[in-house]
Design a protein around this motif. Structure first.
Motif, PDB file in Angstrom:
ATOM      1  N   PHE A 321       0.801  -1.223   0.000  1.00 30.98           N
ATOM      2  CA  PHE A 321       0.000   0.000   0.000  1.00 30.98           C
ATOM      3  C   PHE A 321       0.839   1.282   0.000  1.00 30.98           C
ATOM      4  O   PHE A 321       0.360   2.310  -0.475  1.00 30.98           O
ATOM      5  CB  PHE A 321      -0.972  -0.013   1.180  1.00 30.98           C
ATOM      6  CG  PHE A 321      -2.147  -0.914   0.952  1.00 30.98           C
ATOM      7  CD1 PHE A 321      -3.102  -0.613   0.000  1.00 30.98           C
ATOM      8  CD2 PHE A 321      -2.283  -2.096   1.670  1.00 30.98           C
ATOM      9  CE1 PHE A 321      -4.188  -1.445  -0.227  1.00 30.98           C
ATOM     10  CE2 PHE A 321      -3.352  -2.934   1.451  1.00 30.98           C
ATOM     11  CZ  PHE A 321      -4.308  -2.620   0.497  1.00 30.98           C
ATOM     12  N   ILE A 322       2.039   1.251   0.514  1.00 26.45           N
ATOM     13  CA  ILE A 322       2.876   2.452   0.417  1.00 26.45           C
ATOM     14  C   ILE A 322       3.253   2.734  -1.037  1.00 26.45           C
ATOM     15  O   ILE A 322       3.087   3.866  -1.522  1.00 26.45           O
ATOM     16  CB  ILE A 322       4.104   2.339   1.324  1.00 26.45           C
ATOM     17  CG1 ILE A 322       3.672   2.528   2.777  1.00 26.45           C
ATOM     18  CG2 ILE A 322       5.169   3.374   0.949  1.00 26.45           C
ATOM     19  CD1 ILE A 322       4.779   2.419   3.792  1.00 26.45           C
ATOM     20  N   PRO A 323       3.747   1.744  -1.803  1.00 24.54           N
ATOM     21  CA  PRO A 323       3.985   2.010  -3.233  1.00 24.54           C
ATOM     22  C   PRO A 323       2.716   2.416  -3.967  1.00 24.54           C
ATOM     23  O   PRO A 323       2.752   3.288  -4.849  1.00 24.54           O
ATOM     24  CB  PRO A 323       4.511   0.668  -3.759  1.00 24.54           C
ATOM     25  CG  PRO A 323       5.128   0.021  -2.575  1.00 24.54           C
ATOM     26  CD  PRO A 323       4.248   0.402  -1.421  1.00 24.54           C
ATOM     27  N   LEU A 324       1.583   1.794  -3.594  1.00 23.34           N
ATOM     28  CA  LEU A 324       0.327   2.146  -4.255  1.00 23.34           C
ATOM     29  C   LEU A 324      -0.070   3.586  -3.946  1.00 23.34           C
ATOM     30  O   LEU A 324      -0.521   4.335  -4.827  1.00 23.34           O
ATOM     31  CB  LEU A 324      -0.770   1.173  -3.802  1.00 23.34           C
ATOM     32  CG  LEU A 324      -2.058   1.166  -4.626  1.00 23.34           C
ATOM     33  CD1 LEU A 324      -1.783   0.769  -6.069  1.00 23.34           C
ATOM     34  CD2 LEU A 324      -3.060   0.193  -3.987  1.00 23.34           C
ATOM     35  N   ALA A 325       0.114   4.018  -2.699  1.00 22.90           N
ATOM     36  CA  ALA A 325      -0.224   5.388  -2.309  1.00 22.90           C
ATOM     37  C   ALA A 325       0.703   6.400  -2.987  1.00 22.90           C
ATOM     38  O   ALA A 325       0.260   7.477  -3.421  1.00 22.90           O
ATOM     39  CB  ALA A 325      -0.143   5.530  -0.791  1.00 22.90           C
ATOM     40  N   VAL A 326       1.985   6.059  -3.079  1.00 22.51           N
ATOM     41  CA  VAL A 326       2.928   6.946  -3.755  1.00 22.51           C
ATOM     42  C   VAL A 326       2.569   7.088  -5.229  1.00 22.51           C
ATOM     43  O   VAL A 326       2.552   8.196  -5.792  1.00 22.51           O
ATOM     44  CB  VAL A 326       4.368   6.414  -3.602  1.00 22.51           C
ATOM     45  CG1 VAL A 326       5.324   7.201  -4.488  1.00 22.51           C
ATOM     46  CG2 VAL A 326       4.810   6.494  -2.146  1.00 22.51           C
ATOM     47  N   ASN A 327       2.252   5.963  -5.869  1.00 18.40           N
ATOM     48  CA  ASN A 327       1.865   5.995  -7.277  1.00 18.40           C
ATOM     49  C   ASN A 327       0.588   6.808  -7.480  1.00 18.40           C
ATOM     50  O   ASN A 327       0.466   7.593  -8.434  1.00 18.40           O
ATOM     51  CB  ASN A 327       1.668   4.568  -7.784  1.00 18.40           C
ATOM     52  CG  ASN A 327       1.294   4.526  -9.241  1.00 18.40           C
ATOM     53  OD1 ASN A 327       2.003   5.044 -10.088  1.00 18.40           O
ATOM     54  ND2 ASN A 327       0.161   3.908  -9.552  1.00 18.40           N
ATOM     55  N   HIS A 328      -0.364   6.653  -6.566  1.00 21.60           N
ATOM     56  CA  HIS A 328      -1.622   7.397  -6.638  1.00 21.60           C
ATOM     57  C   HIS A 328      -1.356   8.904  -6.541  1.00 21.60           C
ATOM     58  O   HIS A 328      -1.935   9.693  -7.308  1.00 21.60           O
ATOM     59  CB  HIS A 328      -2.543   6.945  -5.516  1.00 21.60           C
ATOM     60  CG  HIS A 328      -3.817   7.737  -5.418  1.00 21.60           C
ATOM     61  ND1 HIS A 328      -4.883   7.541  -6.266  1.00 21.60           N
ATOM     62  CD2 HIS A 328      -4.188   8.743  -4.571  1.00 21.60           C
ATOM     63  CE1 HIS A 328      -5.852   8.375  -5.945  1.00 21.60           C
ATOM     64  NE2 HIS A 328      -5.456   9.107  -4.918  1.00 21.60           N
ATOM     65  N   TYR A 329      -0.474   9.288  -5.621  1.00 20.82           N
ATOM     66  CA  TYR A 329      -0.159  10.703  -5.464  1.00 20.82           C
ATOM     67  C   TYR A 329       0.462  11.276  -6.738  1.00 20.82           C
ATOM     68  O   TYR A 329       0.099  12.369  -7.190  1.00 20.82           O
ATOM     69  CB  TYR A 329       0.790  10.902  -4.282  1.00 20.82           C
ATOM     70  CG  TYR A 329       1.368  12.288  -4.217  1.00 20.82           C
ATOM     71  CD1 TYR A 329       0.611  13.352  -3.750  1.00 20.82           C
ATOM     72  CD2 TYR A 329       2.672  12.539  -4.657  1.00 20.82           C
ATOM     73  CE1 TYR A 329       1.135  14.630  -3.711  1.00 20.82           C
ATOM     74  CE2 TYR A 329       3.200  13.808  -4.614  1.00 20.82           C
ATOM     75  CZ  TYR A 329       2.429  14.856  -4.146  1.00 20.82           C
ATOM     76  OH  TYR A 329       2.944  16.131  -4.113  1.00 20.82           O
ATOM     77  N   TYR A 330       1.391  10.558  -7.330  1.00 23.15           N
ATOM     78  CA  TYR A 330       2.045  11.038  -8.552  1.00 23.15           C
ATOM     79  C   TYR A 330       1.050  11.151  -9.706  1.00 23.15           C
ATOM     80  O   TYR A 330       1.127  12.085 -10.520  1.00 23.15           O
ATOM     81  CB  TYR A 330       3.198  10.105  -8.932  1.00 23.15           C
ATOM     82  CG  TYR A 330       4.516  10.533  -8.330  1.00 23.15           C
ATOM     83  CD1 TYR A 330       5.490  11.156  -9.103  1.00 23.15           C
ATOM     84  CD2 TYR A 330       4.787  10.317  -6.977  1.00 23.15           C
ATOM     85  CE1 TYR A 330       6.699  11.552  -8.558  1.00 23.15           C
ATOM     86  CE2 TYR A 330       5.990  10.716  -6.422  1.00 23.15           C
ATOM     87  CZ  TYR A 330       6.944  11.335  -7.213  1.00 23.15           C
ATOM     88  OH  TYR A 330       8.141  11.738  -6.667  1.00 23.15           O
ATOM     89  N   ARG A 331       0.129  10.218  -9.794  1.00 20.60           N
ATOM     90  CA  ARG A 331      -0.839  10.257 -10.898  1.00 20.60           C
ATOM     91  C   ARG A 331      -1.815  11.418 -10.758  1.00 20.60           C
ATOM     92  O   ARG A 331      -2.049  12.163 -11.702  1.00 20.60           O
ATOM     93  CB  ARG A 331      -1.602   8.926 -10.988  1.00 20.60           C
ATOM     94  CG  ARG A 331      -0.750   7.770 -11.539  1.00 20.60           C
ATOM     95  CD  ARG A 331      -1.611   6.547 -11.869  1.00 20.60           C
ATOM     96  NE  ARG A 331      -2.225   5.983 -10.693  1.00 20.60           N
ATOM     97  CZ  ARG A 331      -3.523   6.031 -10.426  1.00 20.60           C
ATOM     98  NH1 ARG A 331      -4.341   6.683 -11.235  1.00 20.60           N
ATOM     99  NH2 ARG A 331      -4.013   5.468  -9.344  1.00 20.60           N
ATOM    100  N   VAL A 332      -2.395  11.567  -9.554  1.00 19.40           N
ATOM    101  CA  VAL A 332      -3.395  12.627  -9.377  1.00 19.40           C
ATOM    102  C   VAL A 332      -2.754  14.011  -9.378  1.00 19.40           C
ATOM    103  O   VAL A 332      -3.426  15.005  -9.651  1.00 19.40           O
ATOM    104  CB  VAL A 332      -4.199  12.423  -8.071  1.00 19.40           C
ATOM    105  CG1 VAL A 332      -4.944  11.096  -8.107  1.00 19.40           C
ATOM    106  CG2 VAL A 332      -3.313  12.508  -6.841  1.00 19.40           C
ATOM    107  N   SER A 333      -1.466  14.070  -9.090  1.00 21.95           N
ATOM    108  CA  SER A 333      -0.770  15.366  -9.090  1.00 21.95           C
ATOM    109  C   SER A 333      -0.183  15.706 -10.448  1.00 21.95           C
ATOM    110  O   SER A 333       0.397  16.781 -10.617  1.00 21.95           O
ATOM    111  CB  SER A 333       0.352  15.361  -8.038  1.00 21.95           C
ATOM    112  OG  SER A 333      -0.156  15.091  -6.747  1.00 21.95           O
TER     113      SER A 333
END
Length: 570
Positions: A321-333
């Motif tokens: 979930f940490i890699p998933l959260a980091v990836n989510h942040y980069y995509r939405v930003s």
């Protein structure tokens, strides 16, 4: 005195201890990390599936955990009959066969799925044995200490000794109070973490190295799996040879697999051993149900089970979930400059392809967390030994987990540099690493001490002395005889029997411990994954904060009950 007796903490032979720490512990993790990290390449480069890769990888992982959930208790029960040595060897041999068959598949369903299920069967065996071998390696030391202390107490009862016993301290020094399981559990956590490093540093680079010598990507993956399978078979042989003649494993073997009659292998043993072997031969279903019920009747085992639940869930929270959260942040930003988005439910491999910057940041954050965990593992083992009644290190780990996961969930962004970055994210990751390794090491130690009947109460010897009239009758009833002779030390017999009481169920208890851990993984991945999309990317971390909060409350309740027990006995 303490220095002289310190070598006795590991009463298994040097070869047995090294086999456990250098083979069983690290490679139970190494092979799992290898297959989890490389399965996406098998699906794409070997089978040639490029549409629906994320769904295929997710399904394989879910099926793996589902089978492990059922297999872990069964392996544990089986080890109580045939011995932990045989189950370790079988588990690693199954892993070796599964790795070879895995790269023979030409389709995902059913061939790759069956290969992954076979791997899960072997992986659940070895992961359960990591827990089951711990009390086996250290149990004899504890009983020998108790035996010597009880003989000394009976033969030389002085006012100073009696006062020491009444205050919960044994005058013979720290040797009788040391918990070998607690200290060894710190090294178990350390070497298990090293297993992940072996996989990342040695196993996973193999396909790239084979490609450099001219092999195609498909053939490189195949050769890598063959080589890792050969290592698994070597570890199986090492386990089979190195774990021979473990204490408390006498009478276990393939004959016991079909035996349901108590005491049939104890013809040349004393009566206490006969009772012990008779308990080993209880029906399979009773072994399992007893191990389950102990989670509601024994405070140490209950706390160990809950710790295992949180520990396994923590590993998923950090690695998934940490890699998933980091990836989510980069995509939405809008920080990913790549042309395509990662597929839903995809793993790190797809994050790496779709957004390399997110992959690098996720790798740094998880790497910091695991490094701190490795460094803290021995310390948690040492501190757990010093606080067996109140389990303060486990409480600290749970509290740190509550703070750390809430902090990560509320972080505005995971970056540590740049205009919006904050280096404090490293502090948060350190907290998560401390929480994870604390739950792993302390739950193993608490569970092992529960199996060996220590750690619930440091006043065990005092209570036995105070109740020697009752113990005399109890020993007579449990052993089924009345004539041990006038020279048999009463307290030695009582302590030895008490400390052996759950040893015959150590495999079953280890299996249920793994069952709780598997349940933690399934609940977090299912609930956390669903709510990640529906609510927010921080939801899985809030769930982990709740899990750690429950562990904290459970630990506090157990500590209060232990304190009350001490007050009543005093």
């Amino acid at each position: 005195m303490a220095m002289a007796s310190s070598p006795a903490l590991f009463t298994a032979s040097r070869g047995q201890t090294l086999t456990y720490l250098l083979a069983v512990c690290p490679f139970s993790i190494a092979f799992l990390v290898f297959i989890n990290s490389s399965v996406s390449f098998v699906v794409t480069d070997l089978i040639g599936l490029h549409d629906g890769e994320g769904n295929a990888v997710g399904t394989l992982g879910f099926a793996d955990e589902l089978l492990a959930l059922a297999a872990c208790p069964l392996w544990g029960v089986l080890s109580d009959r045939i011995g932990v040595r045989h189950v370790c060897a079988i588990g690693y041999a199954i892993i070796a066969v599964a790795l070879v068959l895995f790269v023979q598949a030409t389709n995902v369903y059913p061939q790759l799925l069956l290969g992954r299920l076979l791997f899960s069967l072997g992986g659940s065996a070895v992961s359960t044995m990591v827990t089951a071998v711990l009390p086996t390696v250290t149990g004899k030391a504890l009983r020998d200490q108790a035996y010597r202390a009880s003989v000394s107490s009976e033969l030389t009862i002085t006012p100073a000794r009696l006062n020491g016993l009444q205050n919960g301290h044994h005058p013979d020094g720290a040797a009788t109070r040391a918990s070998p399981s607690a200290r060894l559990s710190g090294f178990v956590g350390l070497f298990a973490g090293c297993g992940a490093l072996v996989s990342l540093g040695v196993f996973l680079p193999l396909p790239a190295r084979f490609e450099k010598i001219g092999l195609s990507p498909a053939e490189a993956i195949r050769r890598s799996y063959y080589l890792v399978a050969a290592v698994a078979m070597i570890i199986s042989l090492i386990s089979f040879i190195g774990l021979r003649n473990l204490s408390e494993e006498e009478g276990k073997g393939w004959r016991a697999l079909w035996s349901h009659h108590s005491g049939q292998h104890a013809d040349d043993q004393d009566d206490d051993d006969e009772a012990f072997h008779g308990q080993e031969r209880m029906p399979y279903w009773k072994q399992l149900t007893t191990a389950l019920l102990l989670g509601f009747r024994n405070r140490s085992i209950a706390l160990g089970y809950m710790g295992g639940f949180v520990a396994r869930a923590s590993s998923v929270a950090i690695s998934l979930f940490i890699p998933l959260a980091v990836n989510h942040y980069y995509r939405v930003s809008g920080l990913c400059n790549e042309d395509h988005e990662p597929m839903p439910n995809s793993g790190l491999g797809d994050i790496k392809k779709a957004c390399p910057r997110a992959y690098i940041l996720a790798s740094i954050l998880t790497g910091v967390s695991q490094l701190i965990a490795l460094l803290a593992a021995p310390a948690f083992g040492y501190l757990t030994d010093k606080s067996r009644r109140y389990n303060v290190p486990l409480l600290v780990a749970a509290f740190v987990g509550v703070v750390g996961y809430l902090a990560f969930g509320f972080l505005p962004n995971p970056q540590f540099k740049g205009p919006d970055g904050n280096a404090g994210v490293f502090v948060v990751m350190a907290l998560l690493g401390i929480s994870q390794i604390g739950a792993i090491v302390c739950s193993l130690a608490v569970l092992s001490n529960g199996i060996l009947q220590v750690g619930v109460d440091d006043d065990a010897l005092r209570k036995i002395y105070a109740e020697q009239g009752v113990d005399r009758q109890g020993a007579h009833i449990h052993n089924g005889h009345s004539g041990e002779g006038e020279n048999q030390p009463l307290l030695a017999h009582s302590v030895d029997h008490r400390l052996q009481h759950l040893s015959h169920l150590k495999g079953s208890i280890a299996g249920v411990y793994s069952l709780y851990g598997g349940a933690g993984i399934l609940i977090l991945t299912k609930a956390g994954g669903s709510l990640f999309d529906v609510l927010s990317s921080g939801t899985p971390f809030y769930i982990m904060a709740v899990f750690n909060g429950i562990l904290l409350v459970t630990g506090l309740v157990c500590g209060i009950l232990n304190a009350r027990s001490k007050g009543v006995s005093g």
